[in-house]
Design an enzyme around this catalytic site. Structure first.
Site, PDB file in Angstrom:
ATOM      1  N   GLY A 205     -11.138  15.766  63.747  1.00 10.28           N
ATOM      2  CA  GLY A 205     -12.116  16.077  64.915  1.00 10.28           C
ATOM      3  C   GLY A 205     -11.175  15.750  65.743  1.00 10.28           C
ATOM      4  N   PRO A 207     -11.116  14.029  69.527  1.00 10.71           N
ATOM      5  CA  PRO A 207     -11.314  11.971  69.957  1.00 10.71           C
ATOM      6  C   PRO A 207     -12.944  11.725  70.084  1.00 10.71           C
ATOM      7  CG  PRO A 207      -9.369  13.243  71.644  1.00 10.71           C
ATOM      8  CD  PRO A 207      -9.717  14.526  70.582  1.00 10.71           C
ATOM      9  N   THR A 209     -14.753  11.975  68.050  1.00 14.05           N
ATOM     10  CA  THR A 209     -15.953  12.443  67.293  1.00 14.05           C
ATOM     11  C   THR A 209     -16.936  11.919  66.184  1.00 14.05           C
ATOM     12  OG1 THR A 209     -14.629  14.153  66.588  1.00 14.05           O
ATOM     13  CG2 THR A 209     -16.085  15.003  67.549  1.00 14.05           C
ATOM     14  N   GLY A 210     -16.326  10.476  66.671  1.00 14.03           N
ATOM     15  CA  GLY A 210     -17.091   9.036  65.972  1.00 14.03           C
ATOM     16  C   GLY A 210     -16.398   9.246  64.492  1.00 14.03           C
ATOM     17  N   THR A 212     -13.372   7.169  63.798  1.00 12.69           N
ATOM     18  CA  THR A 212     -13.557   5.368  63.809  1.00 12.69           C
ATOM     19  C   THR A 212     -14.740   4.813  62.487  1.00 12.69           C
ATOM     20  OG1 THR A 212     -11.578   5.852  65.329  1.00 12.69           O
ATOM     21  CG2 THR A 212     -12.050   3.623  64.751  1.00 12.69           C
ATOM     22  N   GLU A 426     -22.387  29.765  96.763  1.00  9.29           N
ATOM     23  CA  GLU A 426     -22.922  29.132  94.982  1.00  9.29           C
ATOM     24  C   GLU A 426     -23.924  29.787  95.604  1.00  9.29           C
ATOM     25  OE1 GLU A 426     -21.586  27.247  93.582  1.00  9.29           O
ATOM     26  OE2 GLU A 426     -19.417  26.851  94.359  1.00  9.29           O
ATOM     27  N   HIS A 429     -23.895  33.092  93.389  1.00 11.85           N
ATOM     28  CA  HIS A 429     -23.920  33.020  92.300  1.00 11.85           C
ATOM     29  C   HIS A 429     -25.792  32.826  91.745  1.00 11.85           C
ATOM     30  CE1 HIS A 429     -19.727  31.769  91.339  1.00 11.85           C
ATOM     31  NE2 HIS A 429     -19.654  31.316  92.287  1.00 11.85           N
TER      32      HIS A 429
HETATM   33  P1  ADP Z   1     -12.904   9.276  67.196  1.00 15.25           P
HETATM   34  O1  ADP Z   1     -12.261   7.922  66.412  1.00 15.25           O
HETATM   35  O2  ADP Z   1     -13.110   9.840  66.279  1.00 15.25           O
HETATM   36  O3  ADP Z   1     -11.214   8.916  68.631  1.00 15.25           O
HETATM   37  P2  ADP Z   1     -14.943   7.132  67.202  1.00 15.25           P
HETATM   38  O4  ADP Z   1     -15.366   6.687  65.869  1.00 15.25           O
HETATM   39  O5  ADP Z   1     -14.193   5.540  68.231  1.00 15.25           O
HETATM   40  O6  ADP Z   1     -13.995   8.500  68.180  1.00 15.25           O
HETATM   41  O7  ADP Z   1     -15.756   7.112  68.585  1.00 15.25           O
HETATM   42  C1  ADP Z   1     -16.338   6.762  69.979  1.00 15.25           C
HETATM   43  C2  ADP Z   1     -17.457   6.092  69.999  1.00 15.25           C
HETATM   44  O8  ADP Z   1     -18.414   7.340  70.032  1.00 15.25           O
HETATM   45  C3  ADP Z   1     -18.355   5.809  68.405  1.00 15.25           C
HETATM   46  O9  ADP Z   1     -18.501   4.476  68.719  1.00 15.25           O
HETATM   47  C4  ADP Z   1     -19.827   5.698  69.023  1.00 15.25           C
HETATM   48  O10 ADP Z   1     -20.689   4.794  69.836  1.00 15.25           O
HETATM   49  C5  ADP Z   1     -19.459   7.324  69.695  1.00 15.25           C
HETATM   50  N1  ADP Z   1     -20.004   8.555  68.601  1.00 15.25           N
HETATM   51  C6  ADP Z   1     -19.638   9.816  68.453  1.00 15.25           C
HETATM   52  N2  ADP Z   1     -19.842   9.887  67.384  1.00 15.25           N
HETATM   53  C7  ADP Z   1     -20.872   9.600  66.648  1.00 15.25           C
HETATM   54  C8  ADP Z   1     -21.971  10.225  66.118  1.00 15.25           C
HETATM   55  N3  ADP Z   1     -21.455  10.936  65.387  1.00 15.25           N
HETATM   56  N4  ADP Z   1     -23.031   9.042  65.390  1.00 15.25           N
HETATM   57  C9  ADP Z   1     -23.224   7.614  66.478  1.00 15.25           C
HETATM   58  N5  ADP Z   1     -22.330   7.723  67.987  1.00 15.25           N
HETATM   59  C10 ADP Z   1     -21.062   8.265  67.830  1.00 15.25           C
HETATM   60 ZN    ZN Z   2     -18.150  30.300  92.363  1.00 14.02          ZN
END
Ligand code: ADP
Ligand code: ZN
Length: 617
Positions: A205, A207, A209-210, A212, A426, A429
């Site tokens: 996924g 960067p 997206t959670g 870690t 603008e 638009h």
């Molecule tokens: P990745 O490892 O995919 O790059 P991370 O897990 O490091 O992303 O996400 C970074 C931070 O973003 C997390 O510590 C959290 O605070 C927030 N975060 C990302 N996704 C979520 C989620 N689904 N729910 C809650 N917090 C999230």
């Molecule tokens: Zn424009």
């Protein structure tokens, strides 16, 4: 609690031992050196006499005491003289001497040490060679790393307190991974049934997206330790370092199993073996070591390896075979509902004003990752503090969003004529957008405050995440996109048009091409999907189309864009007064909300309509 361990480098121990032994050798040679004084002719009367082996045999009756160390013996004769002797170590001989009344003792410890010291130089050499080669063969944990000194393996560990409750919006993925939690918690139950549990899970996924977060939550839910390392830590200038580090963390994990071993950016090691970079071979070795380790541990060890990547397509297929990363979970960027859930979760940590509607914020943040959303609230909080709000207001959230999207506000000085042109651009638009309000996303705001590279902009707020567009919507959006340039033409003349419409034109062209080649919305091209590939220059080229079709696509794209442009020019020319009015308001206020824009347009149009009606009468 999270802790960061800097693992001690074992090779320093070896170095320490070597140095100690070396010193011991030198000390010994100094201690033993008095023998040499004798050879120099300085004879000391208190010195023991030397007996040969035959002397010992002959005078065995004269011996009072004897201490034997290997092949050397020393002691006292019955007449009190001390002696040193060289003997053949023979238990029978020693018994014979003892029988004659001497007290014989054997000092085994000393002889071992002596033996060792004698062998030491050779041993030293062998060990040194082994140590160096260990570095080359099994990874540079030996001399090369020891001497390089830096590059400790960073391993973050601890039992995380994170749980699934801290992860919002990805319920299906959580569901899928809860099985792993079950396994870590009830290993024996799984073993009893003979279920094969996955050893590796690959989270893919974008960067932020959670990934870690999810991995930590699995460890937290199962209450097991969490080891985290990053794929990029495994590569470096020193060949073999990666292999050694992989061994190291797996060793650690095995000692603490059951546990989660998280490897972020796994593509740094697991990239497909094709490109010809110069440290390719090293990476391949590292990857092989990872595969060996994963194949190596038995099914019930309880180590779950979780890899994360944002480029799953780049991974070597070998990693995805059964018994390795055989479970793959893809985490999409959050949709509207998920964004709202994530915002709500993180909003618990901050103070929100009553005028804040998180659903609105979620609407305006299409394409934001979880991390971006967290950042949004954080930026909003910072802004609130800066401007002295006691809590986060809607305006703080808007400001934060713009900052994240477009970069911080520029207080670049702009020429008045540029500002004026921007206002009309603008307004163009905004006006066309309102004209097509029934088929386009509602306007959120229009502004002539420069931000990032943009001199001004009109923001739309999608009501929902759109999954498809009707042909009318496509055409309306094209008109809105080209209306900025159209306004420049209508109000300033064709020779005053600017480069400011660059991104509008780019966006419109892409949309038209997509509609024609991929979505089958053009009658002329029909339903044949034409693949667009980007070639080396990053330009789009048509792949599976005949030259004739390609020409047709080009002509059709141009026709769609021309139509949209003409349409915008027509609308703006017809309502010149209203658009001028809108531009003036923009110049006065710099930013207008969607509501304000609609009011200005409808109010002005009503007025002019009345006027027109009167004059007709
Ligand atoms: P990745 O490892 O995919 O790059 P991370 O897990 O490091 O992303 O996400 C970074 C931070 O973003 C997390 O510590 C959290 O605070 C927030 N975060 C990302 N996704 C979520 C989620 N689904 N729910 C809650 N917090 C999230
Ligand atoms: Zn424009």
């Amino acid at each position: 609690m999270r802790k960061q361990i800097f693992k001690k480098d074992k090779s320093y121990w070896f170095l320490g031992i070597f140095i100690a032994l070396f010193i011991a050798m030198i000390v010994r040679s100094i201690v033993v050196s008095p023998n040499a004084t004798q050879e120099n002719g300085v004879i000391n009367v208190t010195r023991p006499i030397e007996l040969s082996f035959s002397d010992v045999l002959r005078r065995s009756g004269d011996i009072k005491t004897m201490v034997v160390r290997g092949e050397e013996a020393s002691g006292e004769l019955k007449d009190g003289t001390k002696y040193n002797a060289t003997i053949t170590y023979d238990p029978e001989l020693l018994t014979k001497i003892a029988d004659k009344g001497a007290s014989v003792s054997i000092d085994s410890s000393k002889s071992l040490l002596e033996g060792f010291l004698n062998w030491f130089p050779l041993l030293f050499g062998v060990l040194l060679i082994w140590w160096i080669f260990r570095g080359v063969r099994g990874g540079a944990s030996g001399i090369s790393r020891g001497l390089m000194g830096q590059n400790p393996t960073k391993i973050t560990t601890g039992k995380p307190k994170t749980t699934f409750a801290d992860v919002a919006g990805i319920d299906a993925e959580k569901q899928e991974l809860s099985e792993i939690v079950e396994f870590l918690k009830h290993k024996d139950k799984f073993k009893a049934i003979g279920a094969r549990v996955p050893r590796g899970v690959l989270l893919s996924g974008e960067p932020g997206t959670g990934k870690t977060l999810l991995a930590r939550a699995i460890a937290g839910e199962a209450n097991v330790p969490f080891f985290a390392a990053s794929g990029s830590d495994f590569s470096g200038i020193i060949v073999g370092l990666g292999v050694a580090k992989i061994k190291e963390i797996f060793e650690m994990a095995k000692r603490t199993a059951p546990c989660i071993l998280f490897i972020d950016e796994i593509d740094a090691i697991g990239q497909r073996r094709s490109s010809h970079s110069f440290n390719d071979q090293d990476r391949e070795q590292t990857l092989n070591q990872l595969l060996i380790e994963m194949d190596g541990f038995a099914n019930d060890t309880g180590i779950i390896v979780i890899g994360a990547t944002n480029r799953p397509d780049m991974l070597d297929q070998a990693l995805l075979r059964p018994g390795r990363f055989d479970r793959q979970v893809h985490i999409e960027l959050p949709d509207l509902a998920s964004r709202e859930a994530i915002l709500k979760l993180h909003a618990k940590k901050v103070k929100l004003a009553k005028d804040v509607n998180l659903l609105d914020s979620a609407r305006g943040t299409t394409g934001f990752s979880g991390a971006d959303l967290e950042n949004l609230l954080n930026e909003a909080a910072l802004h609130a503090v800066r401007v002295g709000h006691g809590e986060i207001k809607k305006s703080d959230l808007d400001e934060a969003r713009d900052k994240i999207l477009m970069g911080p506000k520029k207080n670049r000085k702009m020429r008045p004529e540029d500002i004026k042109l921007t206002a009309y651009h603008e307004a163009g638009h905004a006006f066309v957008s309102v004209m097509y309000a029934d088929v386009t996303d509602p306007i959120h705001k229009a502004t002539i405050v420069p931000r990032g590279r943009a001199l001004g902009m009109v923001q739309h707020l999608p009501v929902d995440d759109k999954v498809s567009m009707t042909i009318a919507e496509v055409r309306a959006n094209l008109s809105v996109a080209l209306a900025g340039r159209a306004a420049e033409e209508v109000f300033f003349g064709a020779n005053k048009i600017t480069t400011g419409a660059e991104s509008d034109i780019d966006m419109a062209t892409r949309l038209a091409r997509y509609a024609i080649t991929t979505a089958g919305l053009s009658e002329k091209i029909g339903l044949a999907a034409i693949k667009q590939v980007s070639n080396f220059g990053g330009r789009l080229a048509l792949e599976n189309a005949s030259e004739k079709t390609a020409e047709l696509v080009d002509a059709e794209t141009r026709a769609w864009l021309d139509n949209a442009h003409k349409d915008a020019v027509r609308l703006l020319t017809k309502n010149k007064q209203t658009v001028t009015n809108l531009a003036q308001e923009l110049l006065k206020h710099e930013t207008l909300t969607g509501e304000e824009i609609k009011k200005i347009i409808s109010g002005h149009r009503k007025k002019t309509q009345k006027k027109n009606a009167k004059s007709k009468k």
